[in-house]
Design an enzyme around this catalytic site. Structure first.
Site, mmCIF file in Angstrom:
data_model
loop_
_atom_site.group_PDB
_atom_site.id
_atom_site.type_symbol
_atom_site.label_atom_id
_atom_site.label_comp_id
_atom_site.label_asym_id
_atom_site.label_seq_id
_atom_site.Cartn_x
_atom_site.Cartn_y
_atom_site.Cartn_z
ATOM 1 N N ASN A 1 -7.539 -2.325 14.457
ATOM 2 C CA ASN A 1 -8.448 -3.138 14.301
ATOM 3 C C ASN A 1 -8.676 -4.242 13.212
ATOM 4 O O ASN A 1 -9.480 -4.595 12.540
ATOM 5 C CB ASN A 1 -9.252 -1.984 13.540
ATOM 6 C CG ASN A 1 -8.095 -1.279 11.780
ATOM 7 O OD1 ASN A 1 -8.098 -1.999 11.187
ATOM 8 N ND2 ASN A 1 -9.438 -0.417 11.881
ATOM 9 N N HIS B 1 -6.984 -4.384 10.737
ATOM 10 C CA HIS B 1 -6.587 -4.346 8.305
ATOM 11 C C HIS B 1 -5.266 -4.926 8.601
ATOM 12 O O HIS B 1 -4.577 -4.613 9.281
ATOM 13 C CB HIS B 1 -6.922 -3.007 8.510
ATOM 14 C CG HIS B 1 -5.622 -1.590 9.354
ATOM 15 N ND1 HIS B 1 -5.687 -0.586 9.628
ATOM 16 C CD2 HIS B 1 -4.640 -2.278 9.247
ATOM 17 C CE1 HIS B 1 -4.948 -0.306 9.707
ATOM 18 N NE2 HIS B 1 -3.670 -1.421 9.625
ATOM 19 N N GLU C 1 -9.494 -2.374 5.139
ATOM 20 C CA GLU C 1 -10.035 -1.586 7.342
ATOM 21 C C GLU C 1 -11.216 -2.203 6.849
ATOM 22 O O GLU C 1 -12.497 -2.414 6.602
ATOM 23 C CB GLU C 1 -10.195 -0.073 7.650
ATOM 24 C CG GLU C 1 -9.410 1.490 6.787
ATOM 25 C CD GLU C 1 -8.788 1.161 7.984
ATOM 26 O OE1 GLU C 1 -8.729 0.402 8.895
ATOM 27 O OE2 GLU C 1 -7.803 2.016 7.705
ATOM 28 N N ASP D 1 0.788 -1.059 0.027
ATOM 29 C CA ASP D 1 -0.362 0.159 0.353
ATOM 30 C C ASP D 1 0.877 1.357 -0.039
ATOM 31 O O ASP D 1 2.015 1.168 0.333
ATOM 32 C CB ASP D 1 -0.750 0.144 1.328
ATOM 33 C CG ASP D 1 -0.235 -0.620 2.759
ATOM 34 O OD1 ASP D 1 1.020 -0.391 2.509
ATOM 35 O OD2 ASP D 1 -1.164 -0.378 3.048
#
Ligand code: F6R
Length: 249
Positions: free
Chosen positions: A143, A145, A150, A74
């Site tokens: 979280n 990810h 996400e 990313d």
């Protein structure tokens, strides 16, 4: 120590350094076995120790990067490559400039592309044209990810543009002057892209990751915990330090 969660092999190491050494050993073995293949890299704090070990191993000729092609997970958007918070800058300074890699074979999404959707499509196409990834390295967000995928209502497929969660911006603000300076968008490989890799190596360290590691490895498979999808992959290795493994041992 080696444990099994379904088809996932989990190594629990004493501390961050031991986790990094184990990860470097696994990743370098894969490179040496497939010296012309494509490999997926990650940024973030977690793999830094592993990258240091790989640099050292490369100096000692224990791993050879010269034939491999690389694809990073990313990149922020928008961001320029010379911004020291870009993932391009991170990869060059923490690994690629320090090993015998062929610069022409490095792929990192272009955070400055004029047309973000075109960039995503071309990135996915280049990855497919390379023959696919032999091994993808992953960290995990608090979280759940992976990449910048996400929690959401569905698993994403190919490389795409995302809005970052407030919690992710806050977690990453430590690298910027303030949380307001963290770009709100990113380009990320999709869950589908990651799952196509022949094998996956996921690393996590520290108490803060214990809860999400438990959910990802032993909880329901749901896009609300993106990393839980890894339970469906046939070849995943997880390397943890003791603190990150607290919830599963
Ligand atoms: C990095 C990436 C992210 C990180 C994750 C964990 O390229 O895609 O998913 O792996 O945010 O970050 P750290 O390692 O800083 O805890």
């Amino acid at each position: 120590m080696n444990h099994k969660f379904g088809s996932i092999t989990v190594y629990v190491e004493q501390d961050y350094d031991a986790m990094s050494s184990k990860a470097a050993e696994i990743f370098s073995e894969e490179i040496n076995k497939h010296p012309e293949a494509a490999f997926g890299f990650a940024t973030g704090g977690t793999p830094l120790g592993m990258y240091k070990q790989l640099i050292e191993m490369n100096k000692q000729k224990a791993v050879n990067f010269s034939g491999i092609t690389t694809f990073n997970l990313d990149e922020y958007y928008p961001i320029s490559r010379d911004n020291d918070q870009s993932y391009y800058y991170f990869m060059m300074t923490n690994l690629f400039e320090k090993v015998n890699i062929d610069r022409d074979k490095i792929h990192i999404p272009n955070g400055n592309a004029a047309d973000i959707n075109k960039e995503c499509t071309e990135y996915e196409e280049a990855l497919t044209a390379s023959g696919g990834l032999r091994m993808q390295l992953l960290g995990i967000g608090l979280n759940g990810h992976i990449g910048f995928n996400e929690p959401s209502g569905s698993f994403s497929r190919a490389t795409h543009c995302v809005q970052l969660d407030q919690s992710t911006c806050e977690a990453n603000a430590r690298f910027f002057t303030s949380v307001d300076d963290v770009p709100r968008q990113a380009i990320t490989m999709g869950i589908g892209t990651i799952m196509m890799s022949e094998s996956i190596l996921l690393l996590a360290n520290g108490k803060g990751k214990a809860e999400i590691i438990k959910k990802a490895l032993t909880g329901p498979i749901t896009p609300e915990v993106p990393a839980s999808v890894l339970q469906l992959h046939r070849n995943v290795i997880v390397v943890l330090d003791k603190s990150a493994a607290e919830g599963i041992l």
